[in-house]
Design a protein around this motif. Structure first.
Motif, PDB file in Angstrom:
ATOM      1  N   PRO A 214       0.803  -1.232   0.000  1.00 51.33           N
ATOM      2  CA  PRO A 214       0.000   0.000   0.000  1.00 51.33           C
ATOM      3  C   PRO A 214       0.834   1.280   0.000  1.00 51.33           C
ATOM      4  O   PRO A 214       0.437   2.277  -0.609  1.00 51.33           O
ATOM      5  CB  PRO A 214      -0.830  -0.130   1.285  1.00 51.33           C
ATOM      6  CG  PRO A 214      -0.989  -1.597   1.467  1.00 51.33           C
ATOM      7  CD  PRO A 214       0.308  -2.195   1.006  1.00 51.33           C
ATOM      8  N   THR A 218      -0.305   4.181  -3.021  1.00 50.28           N
ATOM      9  CA  THR A 218      -1.193   5.255  -2.535  1.00 50.28           C
ATOM     10  C   THR A 218      -1.554   6.238  -3.649  1.00 50.28           C
ATOM     11  O   THR A 218      -2.681   6.727  -3.706  1.00 50.28           O
ATOM     12  CB  THR A 218      -0.534   6.033  -1.375  1.00 50.28           C
ATOM     13  OG1 THR A 218       0.780   6.436  -1.773  1.00 50.28           O
ATOM     14  CG2 THR A 218      -0.432   5.189  -0.125  1.00 50.28           C
ATOM     15  N   PHE A 221      -4.493   5.272  -5.535  1.00 53.65           N
ATOM     16  CA  PHE A 221      -5.591   4.900  -4.645  1.00 53.65           C
ATOM     17  C   PHE A 221      -5.667   3.382  -4.445  1.00 53.65           C
ATOM     18  O   PHE A 221      -6.726   2.774  -4.458  1.00 53.65           O
ATOM     19  CB  PHE A 221      -6.927   5.456  -5.164  1.00 53.65           C
ATOM     20  CG  PHE A 221      -6.929   6.947  -5.321  1.00 53.65           C
ATOM     21  CD1 PHE A 221      -7.101   7.777  -4.229  1.00 53.65           C
ATOM     22  CD2 PHE A 221      -6.715   7.523  -6.572  1.00 53.65           C
ATOM     23  CE1 PHE A 221      -7.071   9.165  -4.370  1.00 53.65           C
ATOM     24  CE2 PHE A 221      -6.695   8.910  -6.723  1.00 53.65           C
ATOM     25  CZ  PHE A 221      -6.868   9.731  -5.614  1.00 53.65           C
ATOM     26  N   PHE A 222      -4.491   2.781  -4.311  1.00 46.44           N
ATOM     27  CA  PHE A 222      -4.332   1.354  -4.004  1.00 46.44           C
ATOM     28  C   PHE A 222      -4.847   0.453  -5.134  1.00 46.44           C
ATOM     29  O   PHE A 222      -5.326  -0.649  -4.889  1.00 46.44           O
ATOM     30  CB  PHE A 222      -5.024   0.997  -2.683  1.00 46.44           C
ATOM     31  CG  PHE A 222      -4.660   1.913  -1.553  1.00 46.44           C
ATOM     32  CD1 PHE A 222      -3.367   1.964  -1.063  1.00 46.44           C
ATOM     33  CD2 PHE A 222      -5.611   2.757  -0.994  1.00 46.44           C
ATOM     34  CE1 PHE A 222      -3.021   2.831  -0.026  1.00 46.44           C
ATOM     35  CE2 PHE A 222      -5.274   3.630   0.035  1.00 46.44           C
ATOM     36  CZ  PHE A 222      -3.984   3.668   0.518  1.00 46.44           C
ATOM     37  N   GLN A 223      -4.731   0.929  -6.358  1.00 44.87           N
ATOM     38  CA  GLN A 223      -5.221   0.146  -7.493  1.00 44.87           C
ATOM     39  C   GLN A 223      -4.097  -0.451  -8.338  1.00 44.87           C
ATOM     40  O   GLN A 223      -4.198  -1.569  -8.817  1.00 44.87           O
ATOM     41  CB  GLN A 223      -6.113   1.024  -8.390  1.00 44.87           C
ATOM     42  CG  GLN A 223      -7.359   1.546  -7.721  1.00 44.87           C
ATOM     43  CD  GLN A 223      -8.278   0.447  -7.250  1.00 44.87           C
ATOM     44  OE1 GLN A 223      -8.590  -0.486  -7.984  1.00 44.87           O
ATOM     45  NE2 GLN A 223      -8.722   0.547  -5.995  1.00 44.87           N
ATOM     46  N   ASP A 280     -10.726  -7.022   0.139  1.00 44.53           N
ATOM     47  CA  ASP A 280      -9.968  -5.792  -0.106  1.00 44.53           C
ATOM     48  C   ASP A 280      -8.498  -6.148  -0.292  1.00 44.53           C
ATOM     49  O   ASP A 280      -7.706  -6.043   0.644  1.00 44.53           O
ATOM     50  CB  ASP A 280     -10.131  -4.822   1.060  1.00 44.53           C
ATOM     51  CG  ASP A 280     -11.566  -4.337   1.198  1.00 44.53           C
ATOM     52  OD1 ASP A 280     -12.091  -3.816   0.198  1.00 44.53           O
ATOM     53  OD2 ASP A 280     -12.145  -4.492   2.282  1.00 44.53           O
ATOM     54  N   ARG A 282      -5.887  -4.810  -1.987  1.00 46.03           N
ATOM     55  CA  ARG A 282      -4.783  -3.845  -2.032  1.00 46.03           C
ATOM     56  C   ARG A 282      -4.930  -2.693  -1.042  1.00 46.03           C
ATOM     57  O   ARG A 282      -3.959  -2.018  -0.733  1.00 46.03           O
ATOM     58  CB  ARG A 282      -4.645  -3.287  -3.451  1.00 46.03           C
ATOM     59  CG  ARG A 282      -4.049  -4.307  -4.425  1.00 46.03           C
ATOM     60  CD  ARG A 282      -3.895  -3.727  -5.819  1.00 46.03           C
ATOM     61  NE  ARG A 282      -3.086  -4.604  -6.655  1.00 46.03           N
ATOM     62  CZ  ARG A 282      -3.531  -5.688  -7.249  1.00 46.03           C
ATOM     63  NH1 ARG A 282      -4.794  -6.035  -7.114  1.00 46.03           N
ATOM     64  NH2 ARG A 282      -2.728  -6.440  -7.984  1.00 46.03           N
ATOM     65  N   LYS A 283      -6.121  -2.481  -0.548  1.00 46.61           N
ATOM     66  CA  LYS A 283      -6.363  -1.364   0.363  1.00 46.61           C
ATOM     67  C   LYS A 283      -6.014  -1.753   1.797  1.00 46.61           C
ATOM     68  O   LYS A 283      -6.467  -2.795   2.286  1.00 46.61           O
ATOM     69  CB  LYS A 283      -7.836  -0.958   0.285  1.00 46.61           C
ATOM     70  CG  LYS A 283      -8.150   0.337   1.003  1.00 46.61           C
ATOM     71  CD  LYS A 283      -9.618   0.699   0.796  1.00 46.61           C
ATOM     72  CE  LYS A 283      -9.961   1.984   1.539  1.00 46.61           C
ATOM     73  NZ  LYS A 283     -11.400   2.322   1.387  1.00 46.61           N
ATOM     74  N   CYS A 309     -10.581  -0.525   9.277  1.00 49.56           N
ATOM     75  CA  CYS A 309     -11.693  -1.013   8.460  1.00 49.56           C
ATOM     76  C   CYS A 309     -12.644  -1.876   9.293  1.00 49.56           C
ATOM     77  O   CYS A 309     -12.287  -2.345  10.379  1.00 49.56           O
ATOM     78  CB  CYS A 309     -11.161  -1.800   7.266  1.00 49.56           C
ATOM     79  SG  CYS A 309     -10.332  -3.348   7.705  1.00 49.56           S
ATOM     80  N   SER A 315      -9.405  -8.297   4.750  1.00 45.67           N
ATOM     81  CA  SER A 315      -8.385  -7.420   4.178  1.00 45.67           C
ATOM     82  C   SER A 315      -7.055  -8.161   4.061  1.00 45.67           C
ATOM     83  O   SER A 315      -6.662  -8.875   4.979  1.00 45.67           O
ATOM     84  CB  SER A 315      -8.181  -6.183   5.062  1.00 45.67           C
ATOM     85  OG  SER A 315      -9.317  -5.357   5.036  1.00 45.67           O
TER      86      SER A 315
END
Length: 346
Positions: A214, A218, A221-223, A280, A282-283, A309, A315
């Motif tokens: 992460p 960043t 946006f963690f994609q 989730d 990558r986030k 979260c 996650s």
């Protein structure tokens, strides 16, 4: 009556001797029980890093397991816990606690310190060479016997702290390949040092995809993973494979050096999250409320400066660098489908 007792004793003597021999053998097996010795960084540190040196001792770390912060860089278990489970052992005791919990010495010992590398990094803690020296001292004090070592496994984690330090201390992009070679060469030297102390089965992690952490994603946006970083990791892992192949050739079957492929295990989970019950991939689950804070940070008057979260158990990443317990469990499940882990039990 006396003759009957004598006859009974005579008949029972062989059985008694067999039972005694069996008990003796059982005791021998217990003394030579497989142990796990762990070296490296935060991916395997179960509590060596001291309070005040890392957020791993702050809430919300440890909330999933054991329910409070104990120094693990996760909401729960870390990679070394899963390797211990695979070997049928309780997690080896952190070196820092060896005198407080001597009853756990029979499972081995964890010498890993979060933030460290094969060379010195920003962490004020023993690098891997020093960790191995601590292990050597315990052997010299006869805390572990030669038979203990022969029947044991060493787990070595090199998760990339050397590269973070190199990049942050004006290390040039052009200098990275030669620095990677030096990290791998030192890793091989360390593996050989552990082998010379008597451990016959030594497993080392390949570096995970640093470009997918992460902290590296960043900006997207963690994609999107950072392919430049991942290419450098591929170079590291290729060189590590060559070095381990040479070590196995050099020892000619007397020892076994094994690589655990964390790169492809991480990517398998990140690319196929639903297979591992990850929603989730990558986030990160736990982050600072702004870029100046991180997971576990508190402000004035103990005001919480992080957010967590709703479902850490779905996650993959716990914070900007470390997998969650669910993430490590997913990686462990993937590794169980490979032949590398199975070699540890043979």
């Amino acid at each position: 009556m006396d003759s009957q007792k004598l006859l009974f004793s005579f008949l029972c003597l062989p059985l008694l001797l067999i039972l005694l021999k069996g008990l003796e053998a059982e005791g021998h097996l217990q003394r030579e029980h497989k142990k796990l010795f762990v070296f490296g960084d935060s991916y395997v540190d179960s509590g060596n890093i001291r309070k005040g040196f890392a957020n791993s001792w702050k809430v919300p770390y440890g909330t999933t397991f054991p329910g409070k912060p104990v120094g693990r860089f996760s909401d729960g278990r870390v990679f070394s816990d899963y390797i211990a489970r695979y070997l049928g052992l309780k997690s080896p005791i952190p070196y820092r606690l060896r005198k407080l919990m001597p009853q756990h010495l029979k499972y081995g010992m964890n010498f890993a310190f979060g933030g460290t590398g094969v060379f010195d990094t920003f962490a004020k803690a023993p690098n891997m060479t020093t960790q191995i020296h601590l292990f050597q001292q315990l052997i010299q004090h006869k805390l572990y016997s030669p038979s203990d070592l022969t029947n044991s496994v060493a787990l070595v984690s090199v998760a990339g702290n050397d590269y973070t330090h190199f990049a942050a201390t004006n290390g040039s992009a052009q200098g990275f390949p030669s620095f990677i070679a030096s990290v791998v060469n030192q890793t091989a030297t360390n593996l050989l040092s552990i082998q010379k102390l008597g451990v016959k089965k030594i497993v080392v992690d390949g570096v995970q995809p640093l470009g997918c952490l992460p902290q590296s994603t960043t900006t997207s946006f963690f994609q999107q993973c950072n392919s430049t970083l991942n290419n450098l990791v591929v170079l590291h892992n290729n060189l590590l494979h060559q070095a381990v192949t040479k070590l196995n050739d050099k020892t000619k079957g007397q020892s076994t050096f094994i690589i655990l492929d964390l790169f492809n295990s991480f990517m398998s989970v990140l690319d196929n999250p639903s297979t591992y019950n990850i929603k989730d991939p990558r986030k990160p689950c736990c982050v600072g409320v702004s870029s100046e804070y991180k997971c576990g940070s508190v402000g004035e008057n103990n005001v919480q400066k992080y957010k967590v979260c709703d479902k850490p158990n779905t996650s993959f990443y716990w914070d900007l660098v470390h997998p969650s317990q669910a993430g490590w469990n997913a990686v462990y499940n993937k590794l169980q489908t490979t032949g590398a882990l199975q070699q540890l039990r043979n």
